[in-house]
Design an enzyme around this catalytic site. Structure first.
Site, PDB file in Angstrom:
ATOM      1  N   TYR A 124      31.314   2.065  47.951  1.00  0.00           N
ATOM      2  CA  TYR A 124      30.570   0.714  47.676  1.00  0.00           C
ATOM      3  C   TYR A 124      29.410   1.064  46.862  1.00  0.00           C
ATOM      4  CZ  TYR A 124      28.074  -3.456  48.326  1.00  0.00           C
ATOM      5  OH  TYR A 124      27.444  -4.654  47.849  1.00  0.00           O
ATOM      6  N   GLN A 186      31.531  -8.729  52.607  1.00  0.00           N
ATOM      7  CA  GLN A 186      32.969  -9.073  52.428  1.00  0.00           C
ATOM      8  C   GLN A 186      33.790  -7.601  51.679  1.00  0.00           C
ATOM      9  OE1 GLN A 186      30.296 -10.578  51.159  1.00  0.00           O
ATOM     10  NE2 GLN A 186      30.617 -11.300  49.223  1.00  0.00           N
ATOM     11  N   ASN A 209      22.171  -2.845  51.506  1.00  0.00           N
ATOM     12  CA  ASN A 209      21.029  -3.270  52.418  1.00  0.00           C
ATOM     13  C   ASN A 209      21.359  -3.305  53.543  1.00  0.00           C
ATOM     14  OD1 ASN A 209      22.975  -5.442  52.565  1.00  0.00           O
ATOM     15  ND2 ASN A 209      22.209  -6.613  50.963  1.00  0.00           N
ATOM     16  N   SER A 233      16.019   2.040  51.220  1.00  0.00           N
ATOM     17  CA  SER A 233      15.598   3.287  51.002  1.00  0.00           C
ATOM     18  C   SER A 233      13.900   3.787  51.702  1.00  0.00           C
ATOM     19  CB  SER A 233      15.376   3.459  49.266  1.00  0.00           C
ATOM     20  OG  SER A 233      14.995   4.739  49.257  1.00  0.00           O
ATOM     21  N   GLN A 255      10.342   4.810  44.952  1.00  0.00           N
ATOM     22  CA  GLN A 255      11.022   4.193  46.185  1.00  0.00           C
ATOM     23  C   GLN A 255      10.642   2.756  46.802  1.00  0.00           C
ATOM     24  OE1 GLN A 255      13.944   5.825  47.490  1.00  0.00           O
ATOM     25  NE2 GLN A 255      13.398   6.694  45.512  1.00  0.00           N
ATOM     26  N   HIS A 258      12.712  -0.188  45.002  1.00  0.00           N
ATOM     27  CA  HIS A 258      14.117  -0.424  45.333  1.00  0.00           C
ATOM     28  C   HIS A 258      14.358  -1.688  46.250  1.00  0.00           C
ATOM     29  CE1 HIS A 258      16.797   2.979  44.558  1.00  0.00           C
ATOM     30  NE2 HIS A 258      15.771   3.865  44.904  1.00  0.00           N
ATOM     31  N   GLU A 322      14.609   9.622  54.986  1.00  0.00           N
ATOM     32  CA  GLU A 322      15.555   9.994  54.047  1.00  0.00           C
ATOM     33  C   GLU A 322      15.250  11.020  52.784  1.00  0.00           C
ATOM     34  OE1 GLU A 322      18.358   7.378  50.893  1.00  0.00           O
ATOM     35  OE2 GLU A 322      16.134   6.556  51.428  1.00  0.00           O
ATOM     36  N   HIS A 323      14.188  10.670  52.329  1.00  0.00           N
ATOM     37  CA  HIS A 323      13.664  11.592  51.131  1.00  0.00           C
ATOM     38  C   HIS A 323      12.294  12.436  51.770  1.00  0.00           C
ATOM     39  CE1 HIS A 323      15.820   8.303  49.002  1.00  0.00           C
ATOM     40  NE2 HIS A 323      16.246   9.555  48.391  1.00  0.00           N
ATOM     41  N   ASP A 356      17.552  11.440  42.475  1.00  0.00           N
ATOM     42  CA  ASP A 356      18.641  10.103  42.313  1.00  0.00           C
ATOM     43  C   ASP A 356      19.430  10.201  41.116  1.00  0.00           C
ATOM     44  OD1 ASP A 356      17.475   8.668  44.663  1.00  0.00           O
ATOM     45  OD2 ASP A 356      16.226   7.483  43.456  1.00  0.00           O
ATOM     46  N   GLU A 410      42.949  23.294  86.597  1.00  0.00           N
ATOM     47  CA  GLU A 410      42.658  22.088  86.267  1.00  0.00           C
ATOM     48  C   GLU A 410      43.822  21.254  86.733  1.00  0.00           C
ATOM     49  OE1 GLU A 410      39.973  22.294  82.248  1.00  0.00           O
ATOM     50  OE2 GLU A 410      42.084  21.721  81.963  1.00  0.00           O
ATOM     51  N   HIS A 415      51.285  21.959  81.685  1.00  0.00           N
ATOM     52  CA  HIS A 415      50.503  22.910  80.708  1.00  0.00           C
ATOM     53  C   HIS A 415      51.019  24.377  81.031  1.00  0.00           C
ATOM     54  CE1 HIS A 415      48.500  19.386  79.309  1.00  0.00           C
ATOM     55  NE2 HIS A 415      47.733  20.060  78.362  1.00  0.00           N
TER      56      HIS A 415
END
Length: 434
Positions: A124, A186, A209, A233, A255, A258, A322-323, A356, A410, A415
């Site tokens: 994406y 979608q 987003n 971000s 940042q 964004h 994140e950063h 980036d 068990e 087994h």
């Protein structure tokens, strides 16, 4: 920017809160779109594209002609920059290849693991106010290195019904042949269920987003894996008096631009650097083309003073950025001590923008505190590790009793029998030979 001095640990959760909506706030909308795409396929995609992207499309797939024309619309300097960045990203991700791991755990018991590519992956690529063609490099390059057989790319169209030419050019450069003009919730739904045009995939990659982030999380309910929850971000900078205030301010603004739901934070053991950075932010902000968006993000941002490095590091690990940029005299202290971060940038001359675009590391990273549990995208994100084992006659005799005892304990008699029947057969053979 809100200034906070030595917050009590009991208040850290509030101080470090992010300006994001909860899954509950968005989930109803996501479920509605998912249901429509699952039932109606392309018809639903076209309807939502018209509603959200304000364009009517008869054909969702980007044609070979559209891809070929993209190169003409991308300036030579930008094409060269994209190619340079691609080379660096390839070098870094190729270096992440690992060989087969094999070990004989017991005499006659050979175990090994090998990696196999995920066959079908979906990428994406956000469009909107900033078409992130760089994200194609970050996602498609490791997918190609891993050997993924089918790579499906979705990105929202513009008002003319086209995907940005730089996105098309980067996709062609990375040999991505299946590209679709679908964005938002979608697009995630299309890659989750498959439609008449868009193929279904096994794993979805890419930032977006808050709606895209929740859509990816909902996709996991339908048997599709995702890279990580990667939403708006965020950046945290740790700086002391050795930092350059103008550099720090530029990083924070980079940042913040964004989107309005981005968040940037400065943590510092120096009140002087906090004041200097705040002044620099106000000086640089009016010069930015995206200043209105940036200003909204800056309103969510914080300047936090901490008295000592130990408490500052604890606060940073609690946030899990994140950063994370380190601009302090105690560089090694923070490098060695950081436990929760998507990607780390060390020193005054290492801007977050490098990661980036072109240094080689991946910019698809966990946000919203998920750096505590998730890694950023890397080569292994596109691979599965499959374990193998081969046991000889001697090997099953060596570990057979161990398996029988454990299975019996068990209460799993079948087994136990799967081993016992082999041991009895070997015992008969041994007696005959003797």
């Amino acid at each position: 920017m809100k200034k906070i001095y030595n917050p009590n640990k009991g208040d850290w959760k509030t101080v470090l809160s992010r300006p994001t909506q909860t899954v509950a706030d968005i989930e109803a909308t996501v479920n509605q779109v998912f249901a429509a795409v699952e039932q109606e396929g392309d018809r639903a995609l076209q309807r939502y594209t018209k509603a959200f992207d304000k364009v009517s499309l008869d054909n969702l797939k980007v044609s070979a002609e559209e891809i070929a024309k993209a190169k003409e619309k991308v300036p030579a300097a930008l094409r060269e920059a994209i190619e340079t960045a691609k080379g660096n990203i390839e070098r870094f991700h190729k270096a992440q290849r690992t060989s087969k791991v094999a070990v004989e755990t017991t005499a006659g018991v050979q175990c090994w693991s090998e990696k196999r590519p995920i066959q079908k992956v979906g990428l994406y690529i956000p469009g909107g106010t900033a078409p992130l063609f760089s994200t194609i490099l970050m996602l498609a390059v490791p997918a190609k290195i891993a050997g993924c057989g089918q790579i499906v790319l979705c990105s929202p169209p513009d008002a003319k019904g086209e995907i940005h030419p730089a996105i098309r050019y980067a996709a062609e450069l990375c040999e991505v042949e299946q590209m679709y003009k679908v964005g938002g919730i979608q697009a995630i739904a299309a890659m989750t269920f498959g439609t008449e045009s868009v193929p279904q995939v096994y794993k979805i990659f890419g930032p977006g987003n808050q709606y895209v982030t929740v859509a990816k999380q909902i996709a996991t309910k339908f048997g599709v894996a995702i890279d990580m929850p990667a939403g708006p971000s965020e950046l945290l900078v740790m700086a002391d008096d050795t930092a350059n205030a103008s550099f720090v301010a530029a990083d924070l603004l980079s940042q913040a631009e964004h989107g309005p739901d981005s968040q940037v934070i400065l943590v510092s053991t120096s009140k002087a650097i906090i004041a200097a950075v705040e002044k620099e932010v106000q000086r640089q902000l009016p010069e930015l083309p995206r200043r209105e968006i940036t200003q909204k993000a800056i309103a969510n941002s914080k300047l936090i003073y901490m008295e000592d490095d130990e408490t500052a590091l604890e606060l940073i690990n609690t946030y899990g950025p994140e950063h994370f940029i380190i601009c302090t005299a105690k560089e090694d202290f923070y490098v060695d001590g950081i436990a929760n971060a998507g990607s780390v940038f060390v020193g005054n001359y290492t801007p977050e923008s490098a990661g980036d675009y072109a240094s080689g590391t991946n910019h698809t990273l966990p946000t919203n505190g998920y750096a505590k549990q998730y890694s950023g995208v890397n080569l292994d994100s596109y691979l599965k590790s499959i374990s193998f084992q081969k046991i000889t006659k001697h090997g099953i005799q060596n570990i057979g009793n161990t398996i029988e005892v454990m299975a019996a304990a068990e209460g799993l008699q079948a087994h136990k029998n799967a081993v016992s029947i082999r041991l009895k057969e070997l015992s008969k053979v041994t007696k005959k030979e003797n």
